[in-house]
Design a protein around this motif. Sequence first.
Motif, PDB file in Angstrom:
ATOM      1  N   LEU A 148      13.877 -16.047 -12.987  1.00 48.69           N
ATOM      2  CA  LEU A 148      14.227 -17.375 -12.476  1.00 48.69           C
ATOM      3  C   LEU A 148      13.039 -18.071 -11.814  1.00 48.69           C
ATOM      4  O   LEU A 148      12.946 -19.308 -11.853  1.00 48.69           O
ATOM      5  CB  LEU A 148      15.382 -17.266 -11.489  1.00 48.69           C
ATOM      6  CG  LEU A 148      16.705 -16.704 -12.059  1.00 48.69           C
ATOM      7  CD1 LEU A 148      17.804 -16.795 -11.013  1.00 48.69           C
ATOM      8  CD2 LEU A 148      17.111 -17.442 -13.325  1.00 48.69           C
ATOM      9  N   THR A 203      25.484 -13.445 -17.806  1.00 47.63           N
ATOM     10  CA  THR A 203      25.877 -14.498 -16.866  1.00 47.63           C
ATOM     11  C   THR A 203      25.581 -15.874 -17.438  1.00 47.63           C
ATOM     12  O   THR A 203      26.351 -16.826 -17.262  1.00 47.63           O
ATOM     13  CB  THR A 203      25.136 -14.323 -15.527  1.00 47.63           C
ATOM     14  OG1 THR A 203      25.364 -13.012 -15.038  1.00 47.63           O
ATOM     15  CG2 THR A 203      25.623 -15.327 -14.507  1.00 47.63           C
ATOM     16  N   LEU A 204      24.460 -15.999 -18.145  1.00 46.30           N
ATOM     17  CA  LEU A 204      24.103 -17.265 -18.780  1.00 46.30           C
ATOM     18  C   LEU A 204      25.167 -17.681 -19.783  1.00 46.30           C
ATOM     19  O   LEU A 204      25.551 -18.858 -19.862  1.00 46.30           O
ATOM     20  CB  LEU A 204      22.741 -17.136 -19.458  1.00 46.30           C
ATOM     21  CG  LEU A 204      22.220 -18.361 -20.219  1.00 46.30           C
ATOM     22  CD1 LEU A 204      22.083 -19.559 -19.297  1.00 46.30           C
ATOM     23  CD2 LEU A 204      20.874 -18.033 -20.869  1.00 46.30           C
ATOM     24  N   PRO A 209      20.925 -12.898 -12.584  1.00 37.23           N
ATOM     25  CA  PRO A 209      20.081 -13.570 -13.583  1.00 37.23           C
ATOM     26  C   PRO A 209      20.017 -12.801 -14.906  1.00 37.23           C
ATOM     27  O   PRO A 209      18.982 -12.240 -15.269  1.00 37.23           O
ATOM     28  CB  PRO A 209      18.717 -13.616 -12.888  1.00 37.23           C
ATOM     29  CG  PRO A 209      18.709 -12.378 -12.044  1.00 37.23           C
ATOM     30  CD  PRO A 209      20.116 -12.176 -11.581  1.00 37.23           C
ATOM     31  N   LEU A 259      23.086 -18.619 -11.568  1.00 35.41           N
ATOM     32  CA  LEU A 259      22.419 -17.363 -11.917  1.00 35.41           C
ATOM     33  C   LEU A 259      22.015 -16.572 -10.673  1.00 35.41           C
ATOM     34  O   LEU A 259      22.100 -15.342 -10.659  1.00 35.41           O
ATOM     35  CB  LEU A 259      21.195 -17.652 -12.786  1.00 35.41           C
ATOM     36  CG  LEU A 259      21.479 -18.217 -14.182  1.00 35.41           C
ATOM     37  CD1 LEU A 259      20.198 -18.665 -14.863  1.00 35.41           C
ATOM     38  CD2 LEU A 259      22.208 -17.196 -15.045  1.00 35.41           C
TER      39      LEU A 259
END
Length: 266
Positions: free
Chosen positions: A219, A162-163, A158, A153
């Motif tokens: 994050l 992307t996850l 983040p 990430l």
Amino acid sequence: MSNYTYCRTLKLDWKEASRLIGECAGKILDRTIHGIAGYEDDHYWGFQATTDRFTIAEIDKLIRFVNGNEEMEKEAIPQDSGESASIGESLSRALLEKALRLSWCHESTTKSALWLVNVREKRPAVYRRIVEISPHDICLDNLRSKSELIAYLHENGPTHSTLMDFCADYRERYHNELCWNYPISDGLHLGTFFVLVKEGVLALPYDDADKVDYELLCLDDAKMCDRESMENLITDWDSFDRDLRSAMQGMLAFYRREEEQHGSEN
């Protein structure tokens, strides 16, 4: 001295057995399964699809998922057709075991129900770090670590998008990203994503979103869950669900009264 033994027994009416087997097969095959479980005589029962029939490839996938043997294959896979409504007793039983997460020593069938005798929870002989995400038992040791996810990430951004890229392999393996959105504020963030990682359950909070990559993850506030935090999260979710459901039921009742009122006026 009396010679008898008390056994834990579970009675399933055929409607419930049908639902459990159909839902389990549907999750494995990633499609909706409608069917009926029932007995043919006192010694044989099984599940049969009532709409779309099972292809040979689908039956084979179900057999492999339950670790079936050659005898199960012979019973479930038709020899003279490329598809079948019935999957046989052995595979039906294995799917029911998966759905219930139970084992039993004896069965008894009647016109109305399936009786499972001497029922026990299915537990592996050796402890394994497993999270039950129906129909799969997810072994955490086979997943990527928290540090791998956080590094991914940081490198790629983040965001929720992307996850989902990180979880693409899980979607392929389990038909599930092993990631869930918990859209309730903890007082500091708008919501949280739960992600299964090698160490357990990682909580990834978010505060904002954009039109392209969706939620923006915090994050620095990522942390591992534990038993107490998960219990509190479930309590908060139950309260959220209860309040929202109550409000929506009141809204539904309003619209029903509106329809009745307009109907009486006409």
